[in-house]
Scaffold this motif. Structure first.
Motif: not given
Length: 624
Positions: A133, A137, A153, A155-156, A217, A255, A257-258, A596
């Motif tokens: 993963e 990113l 977070g 949706s990356a 997503k 971001d 993701a974070s 994903r």
């Protein structure tokens, strides 16, 4: 780690690694110094790059490089070793696993397999899904004072854009060529419908499995939700987080993701890791479970198939309607009592859905597509404009997430259900080139076997009316497991359904009594800070509670019908740890967001390979 006695009298000492710690490239690197290295950081301050020995002492360099290759082959892994050298020779003091960044580890292990130091199967087991993963990113490198605020977070993706505060603003800014980040209190279908004009979405409320997060997503739109200590004033055009403010059309970086939001344009780094694709392909050879995607538009379907999805495990009617801008039709239809106007509205819904589903099925290119019937809670049908003009307007139900939705809506408004089924059948007839095609329809929010039986009869009647008597087209009708009662009665449902699909988002919500939409903005964050709960249960499956319920579900279903396909289409299907647990239970299909799919292909193949390896190990230890 292997350790040998040090003499303490070395002329030269240092350490070597077989692979570059940043890139994973196969090349001996490290540091060396004159004399004996002590076990403290100060002794290494004067150390020099190991490559200096190539000119200063070529013979020693050659021996160190050969030793790196020898130790790597013996350990069957990237290694780092400490050495001493004097007149008596070269000695290894300590050998341990090389310290590599996740991307570097993936590249290094792939290199070992290509050089036949390890097998491709061993390589797959040496790499974790989390490391796979990490390869995909992008990362942000920003100064601490650039951080505006933080949320969840959901949706990356890392993007830069100008702040806007409404769907219409986003359209206008997008038409001017601006890249926009839409900031809203709570996401509505109208906001998602303008996604073509957005690079990112920020919601002050919501969670990882809110409907908006699921859509984001699916379409690959970076999103963060539950922005902490934040307020915004759309009229003034200001977003305030704590004591810091960003204004309309100012540039931000987010971001997804974070969950971090930054002032201005901060540096973004995106690295390509070709080895990732090779490891995923090796894992694919072992996967027993099918990996499909949740996708609601032709664009999402194209992306999912390109990324290796074996079909579409969940296409949601309400998301298709939202993408077509047809949610207002459903709002009107729900309240329309006049038979003539109602019939005309139903024809419009059927026509819009047929056209949209034809595009979805065309994009799938013959891969199976499972279409879920309408499941939209009443509060999501409330017109945002009307609600703003009339603050007293409220949904007809106090708790709409547990109200008239899914199969309940289907049975109370059978004409709306029939319109959906007609659209599905007609789209199949117009796009499918195979005479013996299969139509897959999924019934949501089932709690009682009697509900499913009634829904199945309605669907069968419409299908029979639409298809010719001699048609070879078959229909598979599945039941969603989203309510605890459905999970406990899975044996009865398996006797009636052609397949089962676990909706783990709602199942988690109903089992734990936690809202999937905004719990993180409420008590859940405090619980996590106090260690009263571990990971967010909407991201990582609650194995002790929801997992125990699913164990009963799968066991009952398999006892009644051993061959019934069981899939999971909730967000947990995209979490490697949760998916591994579910695969071990007997789930045989994972349906996740398109982005994903590669990760879950690796996870599924690795899980099978790991189980085979454990079984082989158990057999080899069995006494004769």
């Amino acid at each position: 780690m292997t350790q040998f006695p040090a003499t303490g009298h070395a002329e030269t000492s240092g350490w070597c690694s077989t692979h570059d710690p940043e890139t994973g490239e196969r090349r001996t690197n490290g540091r060396w110094l004159e004399g004996h290295a002590k076990d403290d950081i100060r002794s290494w301050l004067s150390a020099r790059p190991i490559h200096d020995l190539l000119e200063l002492d070529p013979r020693l360099w050659k021996r160190l490089d050969a030793l790196a290759t020898e130790l790597e082959a013996g350990e069957k892994a990237p290694v780092q070793y400490e050495f001493e050298h004097d007149a008596r020779g070269l000695r290894v003091v300590r050998v341990r696993a090389a310290r590599l960044r996740p991307r570097a580890h993936v590249t290094a292990v792939h290199d070992l397999a290509l050089r036949h130091v390890v097998s491709s199967d061993e390589a797959v087991l040496m790499v974790s899904p989390q490391q796979i993963e990490a390869c995909a990113l992008p990362t942000v490198t920003a100064a601490p004072d650039a951080l505006l605020g933080a949320g969840l977070g959901v949706s990356a993706g890392v993007v830069r854009g100008r702040v806007v505060f409404g769907a219409q603003e986003a359209i206008e800014a997008g038409n001017r060529g601006d890249r926009c980040v839409l900031v809203v209190d709570d996401v509505r279908p109208e906001d998602v419908a303008v996604s073509d004009h957005l690079v990112g979405l920020v919601a002050l409320r919501g969670g990882a499995t809110s409907h908006a997060a699921v859509v984001a997503k699916g379409i690959g739109l970076p999103m963060l939700a539950g922005l902490r200590d934040a307020t915004f004033d759309a009229a003034k055009g200001e977003l305030t987080v704590g004591d810091r403010t960003v204004r309309r059309h100012e540039l931000v970086t987010m971001d997804g993701a974070s969950g971090h939001l930054y002032f201005g344009a901060v540096p973004i780094r995106q690295e390509q890791v070709p080895a990732r694709a090779g490891l995923i392909a090796w894992a694919d050879r072992h996967a027993m479970a099918r990996v499909t995607a949740n996708a609601d538009s032709s664009k999402e379907v194209h992306n999912a198939i390109r990324l290796g999805a074996q079909g579409i495990g969940l296409c949601r009617i309400e998301h298709a309607l939202a993408a077509a801008g047809a949610i207002p039709l459903i709002r009107t239809l729900t309240d329309e009592a006049d038979p003539g106007r109602r019939a005309a509205l139903l024809d419009q819904v059927t026509e819009i859905l047929t056209h949209h589903l034809m595009e979805v099925l065309d994009a799938a290119s013959g891969a199976p597509v499972t279409i879920r019937l309408l499941d939209i809670p009443r509060h999501e049908l409330l017109d945002a404009v009307a609600a703003a003009d009339s603050p007293g307007v409220t949904p007809a139900e106090i708790n709409p997430m547990m109200g008239t939705r899914g199969v309940r809506d289907l049975l109370l408004h059978p004409d709306i259900g029939a319109a959906q089924v007609r659209a599905i059948v007609r789209a199949h007839r117009k796009t499918c080139t195979q005479p013996a095609a299969t139509i897959r329809i999924l019934v949501p929010m089932v709690a009682f076997p009697e509900e499913f039986r009634a829904a199945r009869k309605l669907i069968d009647d419409v299908v029979a009316d639409e298809l010719a008597a001699d048609s070879e087209v078959s229909v598979e009708i599945g039941c969603m497991i989203e309510t605890p009662r459905a999970a406990l009665c899975a044996g009865e449902l398996a006797a009636q359904a052609d397949f089962l699909s676990i909706g783990s988002n709602d199942l988690t919500q109903f089992t734990m009594g936690i809202s999937r939409d905004d719990a993180l903005a409420g008590f859940l964050s405090a619980y996590r800070e106090r260690d009263l709960i571990g990971a967010d249960p909407f991201v990582r499956l609650d194995e002790a509670g929801v997992g125990a319920l699913l164990r009963i579900c799968v066991e009952q279903a398999r006892a009644r019908r051993p061959d019934i396909p069981i899939s999971i289409c909730g967000e947990h299907a995209g979490d490697p740890r949760s998916a591994s647990f579910l695969l071990a239970l007997g789930v045989d299909h994972l349906s996740c967001t398109p982005g994903r799919v590669p990760l879950m292909r690796f996870t599924a193949g690795r899980a099978t390979l790991r189980q085979s390896s454990l079984s082989a190990g158990s057999r080899s230890r069995r006494p004769c």
